[in-house]
Motif scaffolding. Structure first.
Motif, short mmCIF file in Angstrom:
data_model
loop_
_atom_site.label_atom_id
_atom_site.label_comp_id
_atom_site.label_asym_id
_atom_site.label_seq_id
_atom_site.Cartn_x
_atom_site.Cartn_y
_atom_site.Cartn_z
N ARG A 117 12.24 17.09 -6.76
CA ARG A 117 12.24 15.75 -6.17
C ARG A 117 11.02 15.59 -5.26
N LEU A 118 10.37 14.45 -5.38
CA LEU A 118 9.23 14.10 -4.54
C LEU A 118 9.61 12.90 -3.67
N GLU A 119 9.44 13.05 -2.38
CA GLU A 119 9.65 11.96 -1.44
C GLU A 119 8.42 11.82 -0.56
N GLY A 120 8.20 10.63 -0.05
CA GLY A 120 7.09 10.41 0.87
C GLY A 120 5.81 10.03 0.15
N GLY A 121 4.74 10.10 0.88
CA GLY A 121 3.46 9.60 0.39
C GLY A 121 3.23 8.19 0.91
N GLY A 122 2.00 7.80 1.00
CA GLY A 122 1.68 6.46 1.50
C GLY A 122 0.30 6.04 1.07
N GLY A 123 -0.18 4.97 1.69
CA GLY A 123 -1.50 4.48 1.31
C GLY A 123 -2.01 3.45 2.27
N SER A 124 -3.28 3.10 2.10
CA SER A 124 -3.94 2.07 2.88
C SER A 124 -4.74 1.18 1.93
N PRO A 125 -5.27 0.04 2.42
CA PRO A 125 -5.91 -0.93 1.52
C PRO A 125 -7.02 -0.34 0.65
N TRP B 291 0.81 -1.21 0.00
CA TRP B 291 0.00 0.00 0.00
C TRP B 291 0.85 1.27 0.00
N THR B 292 2.02 1.23 0.63
CA THR B 292 2.87 2.42 0.64
C THR B 292 3.34 2.77 -0.76
N ARG B 293 3.90 1.79 -1.48
CA ARG B 293 4.40 2.09 -2.82
C ARG B 293 3.27 2.36 -3.80
N LEU B 294 2.16 1.65 -3.65
CA LEU B 294 1.02 1.94 -4.52
C LEU B 294 0.49 3.34 -4.27
N GLY B 295 0.48 3.76 -3.00
CA GLY B 295 0.06 5.13 -2.69
C GLY B 295 1.00 6.15 -3.30
N ARG B 296 2.30 5.86 -3.27
CA ARG B 296 3.26 6.78 -3.87
C ARG B 296 3.11 6.82 -5.39
N SER B 297 2.85 5.65 -5.98
CA SER B 297 2.66 5.64 -7.44
C SER B 297 1.40 6.40 -7.84
N ALA B 298 0.35 6.34 -7.01
CA ALA B 298 -0.85 7.12 -7.29
C ALA B 298 -0.56 8.61 -7.19
N LEU B 299 0.27 9.00 -6.25
CA LEU B 299 0.68 10.39 -6.11
C LEU B 299 1.47 10.85 -7.33
#
Length: 444
Positions: free
Chosen positions: A296-304, A191-199
């Motif tokens: 540069r973009l860092e951070g971001g996250g996600g949940s199910p 979910w963390t990487r998917l959230g970052r990819s959505a961002l």
């Protein structure tokens, strides 16, 4: 650390083509993504397909492919796009034919079906998130229902060697996230990487907005070189950190301020940006200026992800008739208002049934009514717009404004009119297990 470079080839269906060519030729891309669908676009495309079974895909598809396929093939760039709109199969055939016409043999084209959920939507009564209360209230007026798909079918097509993936309705960020999931082998519950990819996808999806296009406001937010606006790309690593840039020498601005503005575009809750694959959280995102036109973009996250998918329903909602005519010189506003009063009276006299009517003097009150300065406008345009139940009545609205050209008041010119059917959009949620994407193949 290995990175994947993804470029934004378009931000909407009518976008310019030259920045995408520039990216394909000079951008050093791994992937070029064309995002071309808005909320009502696919409903209008469904309407076009009803009239012609070979229609219903993006009107610029062939032109775009003709221009970018040669450099993409030379440079090993894969293409992902939702230009299939209401007819991904016909779009894929058009791409294959374009590739053959260009002498490009062996291009593997995948197209994704399954976003068309008209059958399950019609099979039951579903509450609507907006619009009338339920699908039952729309009844036979429903012409389309398309679910927002996620990355899975695109990832599957890429893993099977697709050079080009054509989809219909998918979540806009998913077009950009899918190549990252494929290249880095991210799990579909990371979910963390998917959230970052959505961002990342959210930042790229509107193309020139990120590089200062829609951002520009002379005197407040000056942006150089808008006529040569360059579209953005992102170098993304396996952790979901991204470095955004554009082709050297292209116009526009890529800065923390343009990124922050795009970050908030169409986001109601930055802690819960709901996408088909993940509920993204933007609140830990951090931007750093890494050089001229580099952020540069860092951070971001996600949940199910949620158990349902958003569906956009297109439905027939009557007809719109519109007419316009210009007036200039002394008394222009008074003559424009008289013209509108006369047309309104004429519509009553000839019995045009109008459910909604709007009268505007463009340049005076079309956008902002209320107090204004003492100067009399010298150049205005009168506009009348009405909603009707029939095309014939909609046409009569426009014809009456055209008749004002000769029938008064004085000095009218440049009269235009149109009548069209209204395809309105409503939203609902459909259980995910009722949506079954499939992948199909063509080769040039």
């Amino acid at each position: 650390m290995r990175t994947i470079r993804i470029g934004a080839g378009s931000g909407f269906g009518g976008d310019r083509i030259e920045p995408a060519i520039e990216l394909a030729e000079q951008g050093g891309l791994d992937y070029l993504v064309f995002e071309c669908l808005a909320e009502r676009t696919i409903a209008l495309a469904q309407q076009a397909r009803l009239q012609d079974p070979d229609a219903g895909y993006d009107r610029l598809l062939e032109e775009r492919m003709e221009r970018v396929l040669p450099p993409c093939r030379r440079n090993g760039i894969r293409i992902v796009s939702n230009m299939g709109a209401a007819n991904p199969a016909a779009a894929a055939r058009a791409v294959a034919e374009t590739a053959r016409r260009l002498g490009l043999a062996g291009v593997k084209i995948a197209y994704v079906l399954g976003d068309d959920v008209l059958e399950p939507v019609r099979a039951a009564t579903w509450p609507l998130s907006d619009g009338p209360g339920s699908t039952a209230d729309l009844g036979a007026r429903i012409v389309s229902a398309n679910a927002y798909l996620g990355v899975e079918p695109i990832v599957s097509a890429l893993r099977q060697g697709a050079d080009i993936v054509i989809t219909g309705r998918v979540g806009d960020p998913a077009l950009f996230a899918a190549p990252l999931v494929h290249e880095f082998g991210w799990a579909l519950d990371d979910w963390t990487r998917l959230g970052r990819s959505a961002l990342i996808g959210h930042l790229l999806e509107c193309a020139g907005q990120l590089t200062g296009g829609y951002f520009a406001d002379p005197g407040r937010k000056d942006v150089p070189g808008l006529a040569r606006l360059g579209f953005p790309f992102a170098d993304v690593d396996a952790d979901g950190t991204a470095l955004f840039g554009k082709v050297d020498g292209s116009g526009g601005e890529l800065s923390i301020r343009t990124c922050k503005e795009q970050l908030l575009y169409e986001v109601h809750d930055p802690t819960r940006y709901i996408q088909p694959d993940v509920v993204a959280d933007f609140t830990s995102a951090r931007f750093t200026q890494a050089g001229l036109d580099k952020v540069r973009l860092e951070g971001g996250g996600g949940s199910p992800r949620t158990d349902s998918l958003k569906v956009t329903i297109g439905y027939r909602d009557g007809f719109i008739g519109e007419g316009q005519i210009s007036y200039a010189g002394t008394g222009a506003e008074r003559r424009a208002r008289l013209a509108l009063d006369v047309v309104r009276e004429r519509l009553d006299l000839i019995g045009v049934a109008i459910s909604e009517l709007r009268l505007d003097v463009i340049g005076v009150d079309a956008l902002y009514a209320g107090p204004r300065g003492p100067h009399e406008p010298m150049d205005v345009r009168a506009r009348i717009t009405g909603r009707t139940a029939s095309l014939q009545d909609a046409q009569r609205i426009g014809r009456e404004i055209e008749a004002a050209w000769i029938n008064g008041p004085a000095g009218g010119g440049g009269a235009t009119w149109l009548a069209r059917e209204v395809i309105a959009a409503a939203s609902m949620l459909l259980p995910r297990d009722l949506v079954e994407p499939t992948i199909h193949w063509l080769e040039s």
